[in-house]
Scaffold this motif. Sequence first.
Motif, PDB file in Angstrom:
ATOM      1  N   ALA A 162       0.972  -1.246   0.070  1.00 50.64           N
ATOM      2  CA  ALA A 162       0.055  -0.035   0.049  1.00 50.64           C
ATOM      3  C   ALA A 162       0.845   1.329  -0.159  1.00 50.64           C
ATOM      4  O   ALA A 162       1.734   1.357   1.018  1.00 50.64           O
ATOM      5  N   SER A 163       0.701   2.085  -1.036  1.00 47.81           N
ATOM      6  CA  SER A 163       1.603   3.235  -1.228  1.00 47.81           C
ATOM      7  C   SER A 163       0.626   4.378  -1.815  1.00 47.81           C
ATOM      8  O   SER A 163       0.148   4.206  -2.925  1.00 47.81           O
ATOM      9  N   LEU A 164       0.708   5.469  -1.138  1.00 51.64           N
ATOM     10  CA  LEU A 164      -0.020   6.579  -1.628  1.00 51.64           C
ATOM     11  C   LEU A 164       1.008   8.202  -1.861  1.00 51.64           C
ATOM     12  O   LEU A 164       1.612   8.068  -0.909  1.00 51.64           O
ATOM     13  N   LEU A 165       0.556   8.595  -2.804  1.00 50.93           N
ATOM     14  CA  LEU A 165       1.317  10.132  -3.028  1.00 50.93           C
ATOM     15  C   LEU A 165       0.399  11.200  -3.088  1.00 50.93           C
ATOM     16  O   LEU A 165      -0.720  10.795  -3.707  1.00 50.93           O
ATOM     17  N   PHE A 166       0.593  12.169  -2.639  1.00 47.58           N
ATOM     18  CA  PHE A 166      -0.425  13.395  -2.556  1.00 47.58           C
ATOM     19  C   PHE A 166       0.302  14.290  -3.696  1.00 47.58           C
ATOM     20  O   PHE A 166       1.515  14.407  -3.476  1.00 47.58           O
ATOM     21  N   ILE A 167      -0.386  14.875  -4.370  1.00 53.30           N
ATOM     22  CA  ILE A 167      -0.190  16.386  -5.204  1.00 53.30           C
ATOM     23  C   ILE A 167      -0.268  17.547  -4.595  1.00 53.30           C
ATOM     24  O   ILE A 167      -1.398  17.961  -4.446  1.00 53.30           O
ATOM     25  N   GLU A 168       0.551  18.365  -4.410  1.00 57.63           N
ATOM     26  CA  GLU A 168       0.508  19.523  -3.361  1.00 57.63           C
ATOM     27  C   GLU A 168      -0.033  20.546  -4.281  1.00 57.63           C
ATOM     28  O   GLU A 168      -0.072  20.713  -5.301  1.00 57.63           O
ATOM     29  N   SER A 170      -3.350  20.332  -4.426  1.00 57.08           N
ATOM     30  CA  SER A 170      -4.577  19.909  -5.061  1.00 57.08           C
ATOM     31  C   SER A 170      -5.101  18.895  -3.907  1.00 57.08           C
ATOM     32  O   SER A 170      -4.551  18.789  -2.753  1.00 57.08           O
ATOM     33  N   GLY A 171      -6.164  18.302  -4.189  1.00 56.60           N
ATOM     34  CA  GLY A 171      -6.601  17.170  -3.374  1.00 56.60           C
ATOM     35  C   GLY A 171      -6.578  15.891  -4.096  1.00 56.60           C
ATOM     36  O   GLY A 171      -7.359  14.831  -3.439  1.00 56.60           O
ATOM     37  N   LYS A 172      -5.388  15.755  -4.924  1.00 57.71           N
ATOM     38  CA  LYS A 172      -5.520  14.485  -5.515  1.00 57.71           C
ATOM     39  C   LYS A 172      -4.414  13.631  -5.075  1.00 57.71           C
ATOM     40  O   LYS A 172      -3.412  14.209  -4.351  1.00 57.71           O
ATOM     41  N   ILE A 173      -4.733  12.223  -5.026  1.00 56.91           N
ATOM     42  CA  ILE A 173      -3.741  11.216  -4.256  1.00 56.91           C
ATOM     43  C   ILE A 173      -3.429  10.310  -5.628  1.00 56.91           C
ATOM     44  O   ILE A 173      -4.389   9.884  -6.322  1.00 56.91           O
ATOM     45  N   LEU A 174      -2.433   9.727  -5.745  1.00 53.43           N
ATOM     46  CA  LEU A 174      -1.893   9.021  -6.831  1.00 53.43           C
ATOM     47  C   LEU A 174      -1.665   7.582  -5.820  1.00 53.43           C
ATOM     48  O   LEU A 174      -1.043   7.650  -4.928  1.00 53.43           O
ATOM     49  N   ASN A 175      -1.998   6.533  -6.454  1.00 50.72           N
ATOM     50  CA  ASN A 175      -1.626   5.264  -5.873  1.00 50.72           C
ATOM     51  C   ASN A 175      -0.523   4.592  -6.689  1.00 50.72           C
ATOM     52  O   ASN A 175      -0.727   4.166  -7.715  1.00 50.72           O
ATOM     53  N   ASN A 176       0.561   4.426  -6.202  1.00 47.97           N
ATOM     54  CA  ASN A 176       1.672   3.896  -6.621  1.00 47.97           C
ATOM     55  C   ASN A 176       2.196   2.469  -6.020  1.00 47.97           C
ATOM     56  O   ASN A 176       3.205   2.214  -6.080  1.00 47.97           O
ATOM     57  N   GLY A 177       0.982   1.972  -5.464  1.00 42.24           N
ATOM     58  CA  GLY A 177       1.423   0.734  -4.793  1.00 42.24           C
ATOM     59  C   GLY A 177       0.627  -0.415  -5.736  1.00 42.24           C
ATOM     60  O   GLY A 177       0.803  -0.297  -6.717  1.00 42.24           O
ATOM     61  N   ILE A 215     -10.250  18.930   0.729  1.00 45.68           N
ATOM     62  CA  ILE A 215      -8.987  18.752   1.007  1.00 45.68           C
ATOM     63  C   ILE A 215      -7.857  19.248  -0.002  1.00 45.68           C
ATOM     64  O   ILE A 215      -8.010  19.257  -0.970  1.00 45.68           O
ATOM     65  N   THR A 216      -6.913  20.069   0.639  1.00 45.50           N
ATOM     66  CA  THR A 216      -5.786  20.735  -0.309  1.00 45.50           C
ATOM     67  C   THR A 216      -4.548  20.310   0.387  1.00 45.50           C
ATOM     68  O   THR A 216      -4.220  20.774   1.377  1.00 45.50           O
ATOM     69  N   PHE A 217      -3.760  19.469  -0.427  1.00 46.92           N
ATOM     70  CA  PHE A 217      -2.267  19.128   0.426  1.00 46.92           C
ATOM     71  C   PHE A 217      -1.357  19.904   0.364  1.00 46.92           C
ATOM     72  O   PHE A 217      -1.344  20.769  -0.678  1.00 46.92           O
ATOM     73  N   SER A 218      -0.549  19.979   1.490  1.00 44.97           N
ATOM     74  CA  SER A 218       0.456  20.850   1.415  1.00 44.97           C
ATOM     75  C   SER A 218       1.626  20.075   2.226  1.00 44.97           C
ATOM     76  O   SER A 218       1.377  19.113   3.085  1.00 44.97           O
ATOM     77  N   ARG A 219       2.812  20.386   1.752  1.00 46.44           N
ATOM     78  CA  ARG A 219       3.957  19.764   2.434  1.00 46.44           C
ATOM     79  C   ARG A 219       4.197  20.183   3.905  1.00 46.44           C
ATOM     80  O   ARG A 219       5.109  19.454   4.448  1.00 46.44           O
ATOM     81  N   ASP A 220       3.392  20.979   4.320  1.00 47.13           N
ATOM     82  CA  ASP A 220       3.677  21.747   5.626  1.00 47.13           C
ATOM     83  C   ASP A 220       2.982  20.682   6.925  1.00 47.13           C
ATOM     84  O   ASP A 220       3.098  20.981   7.955  1.00 47.13           O
ATOM     85  N   LYS A 221       2.047  19.660   6.133  1.00 53.61           N
ATOM     86  CA  LYS A 221       1.363  18.947   7.104  1.00 53.61           C
ATOM     87  C   LYS A 221       1.596  17.468   6.939  1.00 53.61           C
ATOM     88  O   LYS A 221       2.294  17.060   5.669  1.00 53.61           O
TER      89      LYS A 221
END
Length: 242
Positions: A162-168, A170-177, A215-221
């Motif tokens: 299970a592995s997920l990436l977020f796109i800073e 935006s609210g997008k998540i990429l499944n790279n698992g 949800i808006t993703f940020s590297r600060d969180k």
Amino acid sequence: MEFRVFRLVFLAISAFFMQIKPTSGAMYVYPMEVSVGLKGTSQIKVISQDNDVQFIKVSLKQIFKPGTAQENEKTSYASSVAGLIITPQKIALSPASERVVRLVSVIPPKKETTWRAYFESVNEDNLIAQQGDLKKSSATASIGVNVVWGALIHVAPEKVQASLLFIEGSGKILNNGTIRIPIKEVEVCDQSGQCQCIKASATIYPDTEASLAGITFSRDKKYRVKYINWITEKTEEVSLSY
């Protein structure tokens, strides 16, 4: 003249419907969603609710980019051991009986794959005829009225990750698992350690992405996703990276 034209049209329509050989649709397929786990096997039941013998044709298609706007299907053939094998592909279903259709993943995929098995009620001639055998013209060929069931199939990968990436931004998540992730909740923590849980609902298949509303993703969180692992049948968590 008008009467003659009407009569010709009526005769043409009558001839069309006389060619139709009705097929029975009194059957059902169970379950409609199937998992082929790490053991590599599963099954689907075809159950008769008819008083006559029914003839069922079974086919298999792989679904690419599932759960996205680009989702599409391609036919799979039983001889492809690298994919999923379904057997039997032709069934004569006796009245008030059931037949088991077996699913076998001979070589586990690197990442979870998704399929759909189609169960089509046909007349006996269509069941016996092989592809390319029909030599009759369209004017004389028999026409069948078919009932088709489609069962969704999930095939487990060779290794579960299970592995997920977020796109800073935006609210997008990429499944790279390697498995699909049915997201139920997202935990958001700021730099002070204050956290809040946000309810979410999205299923992300390997190599696809999805957007989470609100949800808006940020590297600060920091983010953690709670999801259902369909292979272990447990609720698990995975951290989001970028």
